[in-house]
Design a protein around this motif. Structure first.
Motif, PDB file in Angstrom:
ATOM      1  N   ASP A 408       0.948  -1.321  -0.201  1.00  0.00           N
ATOM      2  CA  ASP A 408      -0.083   0.032   0.088  1.00  0.00           C
ATOM      3  C   ASP A 408       0.873   1.314  -0.005  1.00  0.00           C
ATOM      4  O   ASP A 408       2.146   1.185  -0.232  1.00  0.00           O
ATOM      5  CB  ASP A 408      -0.872   0.174   0.985  1.00  0.00           C
ATOM      6  CG  ASP A 408      -0.264   0.139   2.745  1.00  0.00           C
ATOM      7  OD1 ASP A 408       0.725   0.723   2.847  1.00  0.00           O
ATOM      8  OD2 ASP A 408      -0.766  -0.521   3.518  1.00  0.00           O
ATOM      9  N   ASP A 427       0.500   1.270  -7.859  1.00  0.00           N
ATOM     10  CA  ASP A 427      -0.677   1.301  -8.356  1.00  0.00           C
ATOM     11  C   ASP A 427      -1.576   2.484  -7.562  1.00  0.00           C
ATOM     12  O   ASP A 427      -1.132   3.213  -6.867  1.00  0.00           O
ATOM     13  CB  ASP A 427      -1.144  -0.055  -7.348  1.00  0.00           C
ATOM     14  CG  ASP A 427      -2.884  -0.391  -7.658  1.00  0.00           C
ATOM     15  OD1 ASP A 427      -3.261  -0.102  -8.662  1.00  0.00           O
ATOM     16  OD2 ASP A 427      -3.103  -0.964  -6.989  1.00  0.00           O
ATOM     17  N   ILE A 428      -2.810   2.596  -8.178  1.00  0.00           N
ATOM     18  CA  ILE A 428      -3.696   3.788  -7.630  1.00  0.00           C
ATOM     19  C   ILE A 428      -4.616   3.412  -6.437  1.00  0.00           C
ATOM     20  O   ILE A 428      -4.414   4.054  -5.272  1.00  0.00           O
ATOM     21  CB  ILE A 428      -4.529   4.344  -8.698  1.00  0.00           C
ATOM     22  CG1 ILE A 428      -3.437   4.839  -9.908  1.00  0.00           C
ATOM     23  CG2 ILE A 428      -5.068   5.470  -8.491  1.00  0.00           C
ATOM     24  CD1 ILE A 428      -2.450   5.888  -9.618  1.00  0.00           C
ATOM     25  N   LYS A 429      -5.405   2.475  -6.528  1.00  0.00           N
ATOM     26  CA  LYS A 429      -6.440   2.103  -5.597  1.00  0.00           C
ATOM     27  C   LYS A 429      -5.996   1.386  -4.829  1.00  0.00           C
ATOM     28  O   LYS A 429      -5.579   0.064  -4.989  1.00  0.00           O
ATOM     29  CB  LYS A 429      -7.740   1.815  -6.111  1.00  0.00           C
ATOM     30  CG  LYS A 429      -8.622   2.613  -7.058  1.00  0.00           C
ATOM     31  CD  LYS A 429      -9.687   2.349  -7.722  1.00  0.00           C
ATOM     32  CE  LYS A 429     -10.384   3.400  -8.562  1.00  0.00           C
ATOM     33  NZ  LYS A 429     -11.664   2.943  -8.939  1.00  0.00           N
ATOM     34  N   ASP A 434      -3.622   5.643  -1.005  1.00  0.00           N
ATOM     35  CA  ASP A 434      -3.794   5.458  -2.372  1.00  0.00           C
ATOM     36  C   ASP A 434      -2.528   5.794  -3.147  1.00  0.00           C
ATOM     37  O   ASP A 434      -1.528   6.683  -2.406  1.00  0.00           O
ATOM     38  CB  ASP A 434      -5.085   6.047  -3.032  1.00  0.00           C
ATOM     39  CG  ASP A 434      -5.074   7.558  -3.278  1.00  0.00           C
ATOM     40  OD1 ASP A 434      -3.995   8.155  -3.205  1.00  0.00           O
ATOM     41  OD2 ASP A 434      -6.211   7.980  -3.103  1.00  0.00           O
ATOM     42  N   THR A 458      -2.485   1.256 -13.549  1.00  0.00           N
ATOM     43  CA  THR A 458      -3.916   1.431 -13.137  1.00  0.00           C
ATOM     44  C   THR A 458      -4.558   1.126 -14.255  1.00  0.00           C
ATOM     45  O   THR A 458      -4.553   0.966 -15.634  1.00  0.00           O
ATOM     46  CB  THR A 458      -4.265   2.842 -12.871  1.00  0.00           C
ATOM     47  OG1 THR A 458      -5.682   3.099 -12.564  1.00  0.00           O
ATOM     48  CG2 THR A 458      -3.906   3.779 -13.835  1.00  0.00           C
ATOM     49  N   ASN A 460      -7.648   2.596 -14.554  1.00  0.00           N
ATOM     50  CA  ASN A 460      -8.322   4.082 -14.592  1.00  0.00           C
ATOM     51  C   ASN A 460      -7.215   4.890 -15.464  1.00  0.00           C
ATOM     52  O   ASN A 460      -6.628   5.494 -14.577  1.00  0.00           O
ATOM     53  CB  ASN A 460      -8.782   4.492 -13.145  1.00  0.00           C
ATOM     54  CG  ASN A 460      -9.554   3.406 -12.445  1.00  0.00           C
ATOM     55  OD1 ASN A 460     -10.633   2.995 -13.101  1.00  0.00           O
ATOM     56  ND2 ASN A 460      -9.179   3.244 -11.351  1.00  0.00           N
ATOM     57  N   GLU A 465      -7.902  11.529 -15.417  1.00  0.00           N
ATOM     58  CA  GLU A 465      -7.037  10.714 -14.468  1.00  0.00           C
ATOM     59  C   GLU A 465      -5.727  10.810 -14.565  1.00  0.00           C
ATOM     60  O   GLU A 465      -4.974  10.906 -13.657  1.00  0.00           O
ATOM     61  CB  GLU A 465      -7.471   9.479 -14.244  1.00  0.00           C
ATOM     62  CG  GLU A 465      -9.164   9.402 -13.780  1.00  0.00           C
ATOM     63  CD  GLU A 465      -9.771   8.163 -13.818  1.00  0.00           C
ATOM     64  OE1 GLU A 465      -9.461   7.195 -14.629  1.00  0.00           O
ATOM     65  OE2 GLU A 465     -10.460   7.825 -12.854  1.00  0.00           O
TER      66      GLU A 465
END
Length: 507
Positions: A408, A427-429, A434, A458, A460, A465
């Motif tokens: 994380d 990673d984003i989420k 985040d 990601t 997204n 974004e």
């Protein structure tokens, strides 16, 4: 709205004490069966996946086991009135492997009704007229989100191959890898077919020497045909330097479909694949043909061979049927014609023809992407999903980069403080913190630790974004599912940026 009651496969279940030899016999007698439910007193207690089971049976003595010993338990279970979209959404969150391995539908009393897989959902929804508008993107979503765990499994297989394994274990890995690649191919073909059915198939044309195209076809199918006991003859008739403006992957895809169909039906004998070209005033006339001499086709079969409103085609496995349907769309997009005719005696000849624009000059052939010379790097992989981490780590190793992983943004900031990473793949989420927040915190660090290039990983990746990620301090975005060539490009970009930043800091 379609519910599982209309989409599941109502296969006869097996008992938990059923011998694996009997289970194997079921899979052999029922080539279209991808999963078998295990039921006790009417209640489902497990599922046996075809591909996993067949790989397990390669191990000596496995046939003496019972279904209970090899089933996946407990199974993913849904009420038969659940919609397909609801089931897929739930499985994506909790058990994505059940889309491939199998899930079970039950009635109001909890008794077994039927079994389903991603493939059975795709089979039932392959026809646009039969598919509800709310599930228009279901197949593509299944394909996209299933790709990551399958790639993770393949990455794990490659790591296991580095160990000294018994021959039986190595053979099992090969079987699992082959099955995984087949699943990826099937899902991608299904997703492409859905796109072709709902909109015009997009073509990407470029100059291609057509004799080289047939060399590629031979390379793809030669060993497979030999392993199946078939003789594959690939030929090219035309000017060796003839080049056309073509979507060559689509042309190869057409040959793949026709040769795959011939191999699935012609259990012995010879398969001929040929391409004839003629240069004329209107361009390059192309005539492709695949002929087999080992199958007997019933009346009417060949006439509906490319009909994508009745999948799967009779006699054909779903993958073959999807490939043929997609080939039909590809030929139509190229304004060509398809013809399937029975041979005198046994077998069939399937041909296509089209006219392509002549290529006045050949583009320089591009070599396979390679890491920049001398650019090995130490990479921090940040992702809360273990499968995603494994995929990225395996790709980085392939590009001669060492890796460390965290789960994380909080751990990413702590790891970045050490300043030992050349690149951070973020990673984003993620929980706790985040990727965007973690990037902002890392950019507050002093010295080399705060200057490390950060690449967003990601799903997204729309322009708005992406601008947010760059504004937070990221260098670029790599979209999931991750394509190796795109990750390599981003790594090279990041390392080049690091060199410039370090030079500027030292000046």
């Amino acid at each position: 709205m379609d519910t599982l009651a209309h989409l599941i496969d109502r296969r006869e279940p097996i008992a938990a004490d059923c011998a694996c030899e009997a289970v194997l016999d079921r899979f052999i007698r029922e080539p279209g069966t991808l999963a078998l439910p295990v039921v006790e007193r009417g209640v489902p207690i497990g599922v046996i996946s075809r591909e996993t089971f067949l790989a397990r049976m390669e191990v000596p003595g496995a046939g003496d086991l019972t279904a209970r010993a090899v089933m996946s338990a407990p199974p993913a279970v849904f009420d038969q009135d659940t919609t397909a979209a609801q089931a897929v959404s739930a499985l994506m969150r909790t058990a994505p492997e059940a889309l491939l391995g199998g899930f079970v539908a039950i009635d109001a009393r909890g008794f077994y009704v039927g079994v389903g897989t991603a493939v059975s959902l795709m089979t039932q929804q392959a026809t646009p007229a039969a598919a509800p508008a709310t599930s228009a993107g279901l197949i593509e979503r299944i394909a996209a989100e299933t790709r990551e765990p399958v790639l993770g499994g393949l990455a794990a297989i490659e790591r296991m191959r580095r160990f000294r394994l018994p021959d039986d274990a190595a053979a099992c890995l090969d079987t699992i890898a082959e099955a995984s690649h087949s699943i990826l191919d099937l899902l991608e073909t299904a997703a492409q077919l859905q796109r072709a059915q709902t909109s015009d198939l997009k073509l990407e044309v470029e100059p291609r020497r057509l004799q080289d195209l047939m060399d590629e076809v031979e390379g793809r199918w030669g060993e497979r045909a030999e392993a199946a006991g078939l003789t594959l003859l690939v030929s090219y008739d035309g000017d060796p330097d003839c080049a056309a403006m073509a979507d060559s992957p689509r042309l190869v895809q057409i040959f793949d479909a026709l040769i795959g169909h011939a191999m699935a039906n012609a259990r012995h004998g010879v398969i001929e694949a040929s391409l004839k070209t003629e240069i004329g005033d209107k361009g390059v006339f192309v005539h492709g043909r695949v002929r087999d001499n080992g199958a007997l086709y019933e009346t009417g079969y060949l006439e509906r061979l490319f009909d994508d409103t009745a999948l799967p085609a009779p006699r054909a496995a779903l993958g073959v049927a999807l490939g043929l349907a997609l080939a039909g769309h590809a030929v139509a997009a190229m304004k060509g014609n398809l013809c399937a005719e029975a041979n005198t005696g046994a077998g069939a000849t399937i041909s296509f023809d089209m006219t392509l624009a002549a290529a006045t000059a050949m583009a320089e052939e591009q070599a396979e992407p390679e890491p920049s010379s001398g650019r090995s790097a130490h990479v921090l992989v940040v992702d809360d999903n273990a499968t995603n981490r494994m995929v990225v780590e395996a790709l980085c190793e392939m590009f001669d980069c060492s890796t460390e992983s965290v789960v994380d943004g909080v751990e990413a900031v702590d790891a970045a403080r050490t300043g030992r990473f050349d690149v951070i793949l973020m990673d984003i989420k993620m929980p706790r913190m985040d990727g965007v927040a973690a990037t902002r915190e890392i950019r507050k660090l002093k010295g080399p630790a705060g200057r490390a290039p950060i690449v967003a990983l990601t799903a997204n990746a729309d322009p708005d974004e992406a601008r947010e990620y760059v504004a937070a301090g990221m260098l670029c975005v790599v979209e999931k599912p991750i394509k190796p060539e795109r990750l390599l490009e981003a790594l090279d970009m990041a390392l080049a940026a690091k060199e410039e930043i370090d030079k500027a800091a030292a000046a």
